[in-house]
Design an enzyme around this catalytic site. Sequence first.
Site, PDB file in Angstrom:
ATOM      1  N   ASP A 234       0.827  -1.206   0.000  1.00 56.07           N
ATOM      2  CA  ASP A 234       0.000   0.000   0.000  1.00 56.07           C
ATOM      3  C   ASP A 234       0.868   1.265   0.000  1.00 56.07           C
ATOM      4  O   ASP A 234       1.852   1.353   0.746  1.00 56.07           O
ATOM      5  CB  ASP A 234      -0.851  -0.050   1.278  1.00 56.07           C
ATOM      6  CG  ASP A 234      -1.957   0.979   1.305  1.00 56.07           C
ATOM      7  OD1 ASP A 234      -2.833   0.914   0.436  1.00 56.07           O
ATOM      8  OD2 ASP A 234      -1.942   1.844   2.200  1.00 56.07           O
ATOM      9  N   GLU A 286      14.233 -15.673  -0.021  1.00 55.26           N
ATOM     10  CA  GLU A 286      14.623 -16.760   0.891  1.00 55.26           C
ATOM     11  C   GLU A 286      13.566 -17.875   0.895  1.00 55.26           C
ATOM     12  O   GLU A 286      13.819 -18.969   1.354  1.00 55.26           O
ATOM     13  CB  GLU A 286      14.730 -16.222   2.318  1.00 55.26           C
ATOM     14  CG  GLU A 286      15.966 -15.428   2.597  1.00 55.26           C
ATOM     15  CD  GLU A 286      15.908 -14.891   4.016  1.00 55.26           C
ATOM     16  OE1 GLU A 286      15.319 -15.544   4.906  1.00 55.26           O
ATOM     17  OE2 GLU A 286      16.429 -13.788   4.227  1.00 55.26           O
TER      18      GLU A 286
HETATM   19  C1  GLC Z   1      -4.287   2.935  -0.592  1.00 47.54           C
HETATM   20  C2  GLC Z   1      -5.516   2.062  -0.506  1.00 47.54           C
HETATM   21  C3  GLC Z   1      -6.674   2.917  -0.086  1.00 47.54           C
HETATM   22  C4  GLC Z   1      -6.365   3.488   1.290  1.00 47.54           C
HETATM   23  C5  GLC Z   1      -5.054   4.250   1.253  1.00 47.54           C
HETATM   24  C6  GLC Z   1      -4.566   4.548   2.635  1.00 47.54           C
HETATM   25  O1  GLC Z   1      -4.380   3.892  -1.586  1.00 47.54           O
HETATM   26  O2  GLC Z   1      -5.736   1.428  -1.738  1.00 47.54           O
HETATM   27  O3  GLC Z   1      -7.872   2.200  -0.057  1.00 47.54           O
HETATM   28  O4  GLC Z   1      -7.389   4.354   1.682  1.00 47.54           O
HETATM   29  O5  GLC Z   1      -4.034   3.506   0.644  1.00 47.54           O
HETATM   30  O6  GLC Z   1      -4.102   3.371   3.238  1.00 47.54           O
END
Ligand code: GLC
Length: 580
Positions: A234, A286
């Site tokens: 993310d 790994e």
């Molecule tokens: C990313 C995720 C989104 C979330 C953001 C903050 O963009 O896809 O859904 O709100 O990160 O974590």
Amino acid sequence: MSQTEELPTATPHEIHARFQDPTHESSTSAEWWRRSVIYQIYPRSFRDTTSNGIGDLPGITAELHHVADLGVDAVWLSPFFASPQKDAGYDVSDYRAVDPIFGNLQDFDDLITEANRLEVKILVDLVPNHCSDEHALFRQALVSPKGSAAREFFIFRDGRGEDGQLPPNNWLSHFGGSAWTRITEPDGTKGQYYLHLFDSSQPDFNWDNPAVGDEFESVLRFWLDRGAGGFRVDVAHALVKAPGLPDWNGRADGADSPGYPFADAPMFGQSAVHDVYRRWRAVCEEYDGERVLCAEANVHPIEAMADWVRPDEMHQSFNFPFLHTGWDGKALKAIITRSLKAFDAVGAPTTWVLSNHDVPRHATRLGAVAPSPRDGDGLGPDDIQPDLHLGLARARAATLFMLGLPGGAYLYQGEELGLGDNTMLDPEYRQDPSFARTNGERLGRDGCRVPLPWDSSSASLGFSDSEASWLPQPQEWASLTREAQTADPHSTLNFYKEALRLRSAHQLGLGDLNWLEDTNTSSLLGFENSEILVVLNLGTEPVVLPAGEVLLASSSSALDAATSALLNPNSAVWISLHHA
Ligand code: GLC
């Protein structure tokens, strides 16, 4: 399907199987992630087994065979970790625990067992930029003094102004408002601020602190040891911030704005972030079974994004510029060509994606009859509604076109049913923090996160045994259930299955790309991959196709019924040129 017959000759849209020089050569590498199809499951909206209206891990385990049956290689699960759910689980309070609304660790292990049986990999969503304000480390930071080791896990700074009444800099949250929140110190006085690029409940980690890196390596190993096939990472471009946290007058989401190119943004794309991924790549290697890392790196331009997938970093990165290009042949050709060249240059596969949990679904976007009122944000009851018929026709065409491209593809749960957004959600249902943080100015992303329709067994269309569904489903979904579509040979579901079967049989993911010479317009696009011609008609007139065997068309009305040689508007087709 039928062999083409006599072709009409004189029409302005006649195209011939003549190609430009290859834009992309086929790959000889057999690694699964170079040609993969990865299906995104949004756990809270997949399948509910506890009758509370929220999907759960046992629901995924029970229905995973449907996903495997589509012919995908892997599933990426949006977060299911312990979380107060302020940002639908992207606010993690314990990275090693399953949130009770989704089940427990045993449920995750059972899911892995079923996934192994079905030969589908399970990718976990890792959220390393920020956690929840209920995470033990953040709680500890709040009760610890300024300058303490506990505060060093996060980005705490003194405020500006005489009494520190102004935030440390002018950065804005992606969800609206300032990116800083002031805390009350343990002694009751007004204190420091902490940085949150997203909601105030999502404090950013301090990746300059080596202890943060050690913690995340341990989290990575925790899920790899349990059998995760890898991670979707993310906000992978944001972890490291520029020294001194300088002011920034560009857009909060990093999109280029005049005078403020993405490359200069102090909170994105700092070079030290790549060391993080080099370390993670080494950890993944790994383990057996080609575990992967996929970056949600919203980096511009696409050439810069390729830095995230250099040979010792991540394996894949989502191609958001492709997703955002829309219904324009020239623009699509340009971004596809640039993407392939950029990723070829670092030896990584290009990926393609049309929908996910953060954007209106492509069946909704492509059915728009008016420009998006709020810059790509979701639609609501007061907006001009999309044309569902047009949206579905174009969505199927766009998908067939996308699945013909070499590289990896991502699918978002429900697109195989042709689902669009719920564009009629009333304010009381809205849960996306961006709705509240902008006082409703932005509607947010709830519309694309609606629970799936399975069958007619309950009022929630089989999503739950009860009528409960955390977001209401649109009425038109009653005829779009998986059960109904399984029985219909012309359904979107069966169309997806056939497209994925042919994509795999012809190894299109590892294939090449040669643009069709006659197509360089906004209304027509075509290329050849592994002796299959892929044509997309984005215009308003039919197109005369070259001779060849039609393998698959985007809908039963895609081709002129009498000849099969005319491709209708808003349609796509795959033609085998093998014997042509
Ligand atoms: C990313 C995720 C989104 C979330 C953001 C903050 O963009 O896809 O859904 O709100 O990160 O974590």
